[in-house]
Structure formats: C-alpha cells, structure tokens
Design a protein around this motif. Structure first.
Motif, PDB file in Angstrom:
ATOM      1  N   GLY A   7      -2.591   1.840   7.268  1.00  0.00           N
ATOM      2  CA  GLY A   7      -2.054   3.187   7.433  1.00  0.00           C
ATOM      3  C   GLY A   7      -0.738   3.212   8.190  1.00  0.00           C
ATOM      4  O   GLY A   7       0.037   4.164   8.070  1.00  0.00           O
ATOM      5  N   ASP A   8      -0.475   2.164   9.008  1.00  0.00           N
ATOM      6  CA  ASP A   8       0.812   2.061   9.692  1.00  0.00           C
ATOM      7  C   ASP A   8       1.906   1.717   8.684  1.00  0.00           C
ATOM      8  O   ASP A   8       1.642   1.123   7.623  1.00  0.00           O
ATOM      9  CB  ASP A   8       0.771   0.973  10.767  1.00  0.00           C
ATOM     10  CG  ASP A   8      -0.100   1.346  11.944  1.00  0.00           C
ATOM     11  OD1 ASP A   8      -0.339   2.553  12.147  1.00  0.00           O
ATOM     12  OD2 ASP A   8      -0.541   0.432  12.673  1.00  0.00           O
ATOM     13  N   GLU A   9       3.136   2.074   9.031  1.00  0.00           N
ATOM     14  CA  GLU A   9       4.272   1.783   8.160  1.00  0.00           C
ATOM     15  C   GLU A   9       5.397   1.125   8.947  1.00  0.00           C
ATOM     16  O   GLU A   9       5.615   1.429  10.128  1.00  0.00           O
ATOM     17  CB  GLU A   9       4.774   3.062   7.491  1.00  0.00           C
ATOM     18  CG  GLU A   9       3.744   3.672   6.556  1.00  0.00           C
ATOM     19  CD  GLU A   9       4.217   4.945   5.870  1.00  0.00           C
ATOM     20  OE1 GLU A   9       3.459   5.477   5.035  1.00  0.00           O
ATOM     21  OE2 GLU A   9       5.352   5.405   6.172  1.00  0.00           O
ATOM     22  N   LYS A  35       3.663   8.077  10.557  1.00  0.00           N
ATOM     23  CA  LYS A  35       2.992   6.789  10.376  1.00  0.00           C
ATOM     24  C   LYS A  35       3.898   5.597  10.695  1.00  0.00           C
ATOM     25  O   LYS A  35       3.424   4.466  10.787  1.00  0.00           O
ATOM     26  CB  LYS A  35       2.496   6.655   8.939  1.00  0.00           C
ATOM     27  CG  LYS A  35       1.451   7.690   8.529  1.00  0.00           C
ATOM     28  CD  LYS A  35       1.036   7.474   7.076  1.00  0.00           C
ATOM     29  CE  LYS A  35       0.007   8.488   6.625  1.00  0.00           C
ATOM     30  NZ  LYS A  35      -0.383   8.278   5.201  1.00  0.00           N
TER      31      LYS A  35
END
Length: 377
Positions: A97-99, A145
C-alpha cells in the motif's frame, strides 16, 4: 586546478590529454595519492594505527558536513551509494500500500531497491520530458500513500539539474513523503543548497576526486528516527558487545546507522584529502570557471547533427552534456584516438566538464567531433 600552473602541479597525468569523463571517474589530485600513502604508513603501526585512522574518519565526516550544511553527527560514511540506498530501504520498512516515486533520469543505485520483487511498495516513475523533469508531472504521482520521493540533483543520464526548492514544496504540500537527494553528479562541481532534503547521498570517486569505496550519507537530526537502518553489524550498534548482545540489538539513530562495519579507512583518507582540496579551491570558483565552458560547448553542440539529450536550458545544466548519435561508438573511438576522453554509455556520448578542464579542451573536442561526424557520415 584553475590555472595552468596548478593543473600541471596537481594533475600531471592530464598533460596533453583532454579528460572530459569526470561523471564516470574523477582524476584525483596528487594530494589524494599522498593521503593513501599516509594510510599505508599508519596501517603499518598495527593496532596503534587505529588512532590516526579514527582522526581521518572524523575529519572526513566534518568536511562532508560542511558541504552538506549539516553537523558531523548527521553524517555517515558507508562503502558506496548503492549500500546507502539499500540501508535506506531497510530503514523505511515499507508495507503493502506504500508508494515510492523514482525518476527515469536516476542512476540505478537510487531507484532499483524499490523495484526489487521483495519490496512491498508500489513504485511510480516521474518521467522526464526532453531530458528534464517537470514539477507538474510530479504532483499527480504524490498522495497520502507516498512514503518516499528520490531524485538526483544532477542526472547522470541527461545532465539536467533539478531546482530543489519546488520539489520540496510539492512533496510537502501533496504527501507525507521523505525526500532523498543523490548529489553524486553535483558534489564538488556546483554549489549546493540542500534545504528540505531528508536524506543526502553521494559517491566519492567522481567530482570530489577521491577514491572508490565511499558512500557519503547525510541525515538531518530531525529525520534520524525515519532513517535508522535496522541492519546487522557493530559500528552501527549502540552496544555491540554488551551483556545482552545475543538477545537484542539497537541501531544508533540516523546517519550513524549507515556505518555498519569497520570503516573503509583507505577511502576515508582519500575522501578527507579530496574534500580539503576541493574546499581549498572553492566550489564557487570551480563553477565560475567551468560554467562558461559548459555553455559554450552546449551552444556549439546544438549546431551539430546530433540528438541532444541535455535540455537546452543553460540554467539547468551543471557539468554534464549528453547527446545521441547512431554511430556513437565510432565517434568515441575517434575522439579517444585524439586523446579526448568522453563516455559512451549505451549509444550516448557524455561530456563532463570540471575545474581542471580548459577552453582548449573544449575547442579540441568540438574540432575533433566535427571531423569525426564528417568521417562516420
């Protein structure tokens, strides 16, 4: 470095040579060789040699801090920029989910840790337009994010120099991300203003004219918690040999966590000597000397039948000019035969201009390049 006399004195191997390849390998001044000889003499002292080794380590950190406008406590020195970015990836502890935002003008060291299959984050690419990065293309990539934006101050690929303040403003406005800045192709060549950077990384064998085996890391103290690498080692640990060393470990915070093992002392001697040399000459003087050469070379390259990859924006150019040609390899071979040293990475000709280059180097390059272009058709 800036006069014929100092060039002959400090860089004797450049006599008769037009060396325009500092973006790949810098030519060290003799002072760096003397520092490496001093390392050997100190190493011959055995364990007692660690006392002068430690002094060189502290001096290298202090000098790096000056260039990064940080304090010595905010500086770490590891083995290379690739190691620094891999440790940075450990520190971030990214989750699904992190970017992460990388650019397609970056060297692989700063982009590939986030592209490995083991990285759970989604990587978004800030793509260049005609060799330049535009802020309006970055903003749509940023969101709640986004954990990291990583960018090179000067691109190894096109020579484009980003304007850092607008990037800092965009990142802060549109995301909670940290900003990592690679200054490998800028440090020692152009004055730096790194305000707003959360992580600063540089190699040591290019524009600062030191040796291989160094990775300079700057972590502002207010970002130490985010950039504490949970790596094994001992130099980077709070108490590597304490009574609970086989039960629990704790990394030193921030930049110190990037120094995981025994320092590469030979490189530290070279880094100290090289940064002292660059400081003695003055980066502002180096830039004032080299910038007219860059601008003249760029203007003349525009007249030739080559495809410029460097943006036609002199204010966004540091020390590197890049162009493409279908017969780049043949061009480089002809230039090398004339004792003109440039880089040919994957069909590109890259020209790098530093403080030890002269107007004569540029005129010789342009003359021989025109002749080579005529010869290869």
């Amino acid at each position: 470095m800036l006069t014929a006399e100092s060039r002959r004195r400090d860089f004797p191997t450049l006599e008769g040579k037009s060396y325009l390849n500092t973006a790949a390998e810098g030519v060290p001044p003799l002072a760096v060789g003397e520092a490496l000889q001093q390392y050997f003499r100190d190493k011959q002292l055995g364990m007692d040699g660690r006392i002068p080794h430690a002094a060189q380590w502290e001096a290298a950190k202090a000098l790096t801090a000056e260039f990064f406008e940080l304090t010595p406590a905010e500086i770490g020195i590891c083995s290379c920029s690739s190691e620094a970015y891999n440790l940075a990836a450990l520190a971030l502890q990214l989750k699904p989910g992190d970017e992460v935002v990388v650019t397609d003008l970056d060297f692989p060291a700063s982009s590939t840790p986030w592209l490995q299959p083991s990285c759970p984050a989604t990587t978004r690419v800030w793509r260049h337009r005609n060799g330049a990065l535009r802020i309006e293309d970055l903003v749509p990539l940023l969101s709640a994010k986004t954990r990291l934006v990583t960018v090179s101050l000067v691109s190894f690929y096109s020579g484009f120099q980003v304007a850092l303040p607008p990037i800092v403003e965009a990142v802060r406005k549109h995301s909670p991300a940290l900003l990592a800045v690679d200054v490998t192709q800028a440090l020692g060549r152009v004055p730096l203003d790194l305000a707003g950077a959360d992580l600063i990384v540089s190699s040591t064998h290019k524009w600062i004219l030191a040796s291989h085996g160094g990775g300079l890391v700057g972590v502002p103290k207010e970002r130490a918690a985010e950039w504490t690498a949970p790596a094994g080692g001992w130099f980077n640990l709070e108490d590597a040999f304490g009574p609970s060393s086989f039960e629990t470990v704790k990394s030193k915070p921030g930049a110190a966590s990037f120094m995981v093992g025994m320092p590469n002392y030979p490189a530290l001697y070279a880094i100290r000597a090289a940064l002292e040399y660059i400081r003695g000459v003055g980066v502002a003087k180096i830039d004032a000397h080299a910038r007219p050469l860059i601008e003249h070379c760029l203007a003349e390259l525009k007249k030739l039948p080559v495809e410029l990859l460097t943006p036609n924006e002199p204010e966004s150019v540091a020390g590197i000019l890049v162009f493409k040609h279908p017969k780049a390899a043949a061009l480089q071979a002809r230039l090398h035969a004339a004792n003109i040293h440039v880089m040919n990475p994957a069909g590109r000709i890259r020209v790098a201009i530093h403080g030890y280059n002269t107007a004569g180097d540029i005129e010789k390059l342009l003359k021989e390049l025109k002749a080579a272009l005529a010869a290869v058709g």
